[in-house]
Structure formats: C-alpha cells, structure tokens
Motif scaffolding. Sequence first.
Motif, PDB file in Angstrom:
ATOM      1  N   ASN A  32       0.843  -1.192   0.000  1.00 56.80           N
ATOM      2  CA  ASN A  32       0.000   0.000   0.000  1.00 56.80           C
ATOM      3  C   ASN A  32       0.883   1.248   0.000  1.00 56.80           C
ATOM      4  O   ASN A  32       0.947   2.007   0.971  1.00 56.80           O
ATOM      5  N   TYR A  35       0.122   5.011   0.902  1.00 56.71           N
ATOM      6  CA  TYR A  35       0.112   5.464   2.295  1.00 56.71           C
ATOM      7  C   TYR A  35       1.374   5.032   3.047  1.00 56.71           C
ATOM      8  O   TYR A  35       1.344   4.891   4.261  1.00 56.71           O
ATOM      9  N   ASP A 276      -5.601   3.075  11.821  1.00 55.25           N
ATOM     10  CA  ASP A 276      -6.865   3.796  12.037  1.00 55.25           C
ATOM     11  C   ASP A 276      -6.753   4.702  13.265  1.00 55.25           C
ATOM     12  O   ASP A 276      -7.141   5.880  13.225  1.00 55.25           O
ATOM     13  N   ASP A 286      -8.900  11.749   5.923  1.00 54.75           N
ATOM     14  CA  ASP A 286      -8.853  10.749   4.852  1.00 54.75           C
ATOM     15  C   ASP A 286      -9.637   9.513   5.291  1.00 54.75           C
ATOM     16  O   ASP A 286      -9.247   8.821   6.237  1.00 54.75           O
ATOM     17  N   THR A 287     -10.734   9.225   4.615  1.00 53.08           N
ATOM     18  CA  THR A 287     -11.583   8.101   5.031  1.00 53.08           C
ATOM     19  C   THR A 287     -10.866   6.760   4.901  1.00 53.08           C
ATOM     20  O   THR A 287     -11.145   5.828   5.663  1.00 53.08           O
ATOM     21  N   ASN A 288      -9.947   6.643   3.948  1.00 54.58           N
ATOM     22  CA  ASN A 288      -9.183   5.397   3.830  1.00 54.58           C
ATOM     23  C   ASN A 288      -8.311   5.163   5.059  1.00 54.58           C
ATOM     24  O   ASN A 288      -8.190   4.035   5.541  1.00 54.58           O
ATOM     25  N   PHE A 292      -8.543   2.071   7.992  1.00 54.72           N
ATOM     26  CA  PHE A 292      -7.436   1.557   7.193  1.00 54.72           C
ATOM     27  C   PHE A 292      -7.410   0.040   7.109  1.00 54.72           C
ATOM     28  O   PHE A 292      -7.039  -0.517   6.078  1.00 54.72           O
ATOM     29  N   SER A 295      -9.895  -0.646   4.328  1.00 55.66           N
ATOM     30  CA  SER A 295      -9.540  -0.117   3.008  1.00 55.66           C
ATOM     31  C   SER A 295      -8.274  -0.771   2.464  1.00 55.66           C
ATOM     32  O   SER A 295      -8.165  -1.022   1.258  1.00 55.66           O
ATOM     33  N   SER A 296      -7.315  -1.079   3.337  1.00 57.58           N
ATOM     34  CA  SER A 296      -6.079  -1.694   2.871  1.00 57.58           C
ATOM     35  C   SER A 296      -6.316  -3.141   2.447  1.00 57.58           C
ATOM     36  O   SER A 296      -5.741  -3.615   1.460  1.00 57.58           O
ATOM     37  N   PHE A 299      -7.860  -2.922  -0.908  1.00 60.44           N
ATOM     38  CA  PHE A 299      -6.839  -2.612  -1.914  1.00 60.44           C
ATOM     39  C   PHE A 299      -6.083  -3.875  -2.317  1.00 60.44           C
ATOM     40  O   PHE A 299      -5.868  -4.133  -3.508  1.00 60.44           O
TER      41      PHE A 299
END
Length: 386
Positions: A32, A35, A276, A286-288, A292, A295-296, A299
Amino acid sequence: MIVATDLHYLSSKLTDKGNFFTDLFNNADGKNMQYIEEITEAFVENVIAEKPEILVISGDLTFNGEKDSHLELERKLHRIQNNGTQVLVIPGNHDIDRSSAAGFYGDHYELVDSITKEEFLEIYKKHGLQNNLQKDDTSLSYIYKFRSDFWLLMLDSNSDKANQISDKTLAWVERTLQEAREKNVQVLAVSHQNILSHNPHFREGFVIDKASELEVLYRKYGVLANVSGHIHIQHMVTETLPEILTSSLAVSPHHYGVIDFDGKNFNYQASILTIDDWARRHQSMDTNLLQFQKSSRQFMEVVAWRKAESELLDTKLTDSEKTLLLETFTKLNADYFAGKSVNEADYEAGLELWRKKGSGVYLDYLDTILKSTKKSYNKLNLMIDE
C-alpha cells in the motif's frame, strides 16, 4: 523485542502520487505505497509508545534502495533509538546498489541515486552495524549481544549479491555459533530471505542460496529459530528448525511481531499496526486512513483480482462464474498473507468451481493456500530444553 520487515519506505520527496505512481502500485503486489509515509510514521510512533528493548528490521527497508529514502528512514529510526530502544537492521534485496531506484512524478519516473554497501554501513552505523565489534569481515552480518545469555545473529545475504552468502560468511557463522555454545548462550537468527521453503511457488529467489548448509549449522548448534520476511506472508515452519516469517509492514494487515524470551520460554505474537487509531489521533480527514484495516484489505484484494482476472480472460466463463472465482481467490489470498486459518466450507461454491473450471498456476497456488491455512500462523510458543 519487536520485529518488522519489508517496510519498503519511499521518501515523500520522491513522488507526487501522480498517474505513473498510482498505476504502478495498483498493478503490483499489494504493497500500500499510496500510504507508505503514514504507515511508517504510525509504526515509529507505535514503537516509541511501546518502548521495547530492541527493534529488529530484517531488510527491504526501502522501496528500491533510494538514497533519499534511506536517509529519511534513518532519521525516523533515530527517533526510536533516542527513546531508549536499540534499533538493529540488515539489508534486503531492495536496499543496496539498485539500478531501478527512482522517483515518480506525473506520468513518468526519474532514476535517482541508490547507495553502496559502504554507504549502508555509514547511514545505519548506530543501528547495530559499524558500532558492533563482532561482525563478519565480508558482509554486513553481525552479532548483537542482547544479554549475557542471549545473542541475535543478524545475517546479511544481500550486500554483495542478492540472496547469497559467501563461504567466508558461512564459516564466520559457524565460529560464532561455536563460541555461543561454549558460553551457554542462546542464539536467535535473523535474515531477510528464508532458510526454509514456505510455499513451492516461493522458492527460487526466496530461499537463501546456502540455506541447506545454514539449516544444518542452526540445528547443530541449537539456534532457537530463524526470523525472516521477504515473501510478505505471515507464516511459520516448525517441523525441523523453527522459522518465523513476519508479513510485510507495507501489506495488509500490516503486521509486526513481538518476541519475549526469558531463557526457557520463547513466545512470538504477530500484532496489527492500528493505523486507524493513528489517523484519528492526527485528526486525519482521509476516510481510507480512518478505516485503514478495511480499506487496505480491499486494496490488496483489488490488486489480486486484476492479476487473477488476466488468467481468466480467455476462458469460457459466464460473468457470474468469473466473479465467484475471483472473489474466492482474492479473499483466500488475503487471508493467506495475513496468516489466518480458513474454514473451507465458507468458500465451498467458489472452490468447487475453481476445481471444475480453473487451471494453471492460479489453481496450483490456490491448492497451496488451502493446505497452509488449516491453522493460524500468528503465534508461536517454544519451550527451551535445559
């Protein structure tokens, strides 16, 4: 002690996160990198808060050996060391003399300076290397004497040629282990690449070239275990020499390992970096980042989906069949990287379809996942014989 591996840190000055950068990592291996600055900062703050006696980073400190990345990462590690934690590092195959070291801007990349073996030694001299008197003359391998009865053998297999150690280094390892046995010292070995094979699809380029000789030596002298990374998978082998693979800090679920050893009991526990929480403390919008873990993981699944989809392009599958195959593969792959146990019944329909209509390397790889995920690989407890 905290152990981490495969940070793949990239200096923020080496990317504007433009199209080239985004396309590269959206079609790579699940790191990732969008980030990576936040992941690294969250990890540094976490280690400072936990304040272990030692932090071990077992290679691939940088994305591709960029000098700027090394210099910035060392400044971050210096903050940890100033807090009272001894930081120990060894190079991975992505850290030294990389012709592909680059910065990523807009729709293109620009080659940048990498570093030499000597520069690695200079940059990380406070982190177990130059300040250590008991080291190998031909590599960046060294011994760190944690306690009078417990040493760390930090094995470098990348500073001259990737994934190789010389006969001279092998001889140094044996002399060191002989000395440890004479002094009744327990030894924990650390490497970047692996001593043992953890998956038949990850052997060439993943297992050290003199792995069999090292395994013989480690078993002969009673090395507690070997701690490594490189594959980015959370995994363990315990049948002969115990070997613990901590998954990449840059890959979901962003593991690091915690080791406790009191001379009789050796305990390893994989922990998840809670990015998070870090994002909330820093008031990120940042919502991601604020979700996290979710979202990660998504991804990583999307990246795996793209790769597996290319295998299915020429097959005569309906859209619903293709979706079921891809969902099954990507979720199982993410669980495998996380070292989770899997209940095959949860994927029964997808697995049945894979066995009927799947083929090639992805089906073979899926079989190795299923064999491996019958148990979790997030914890190991060893009782040491007197």
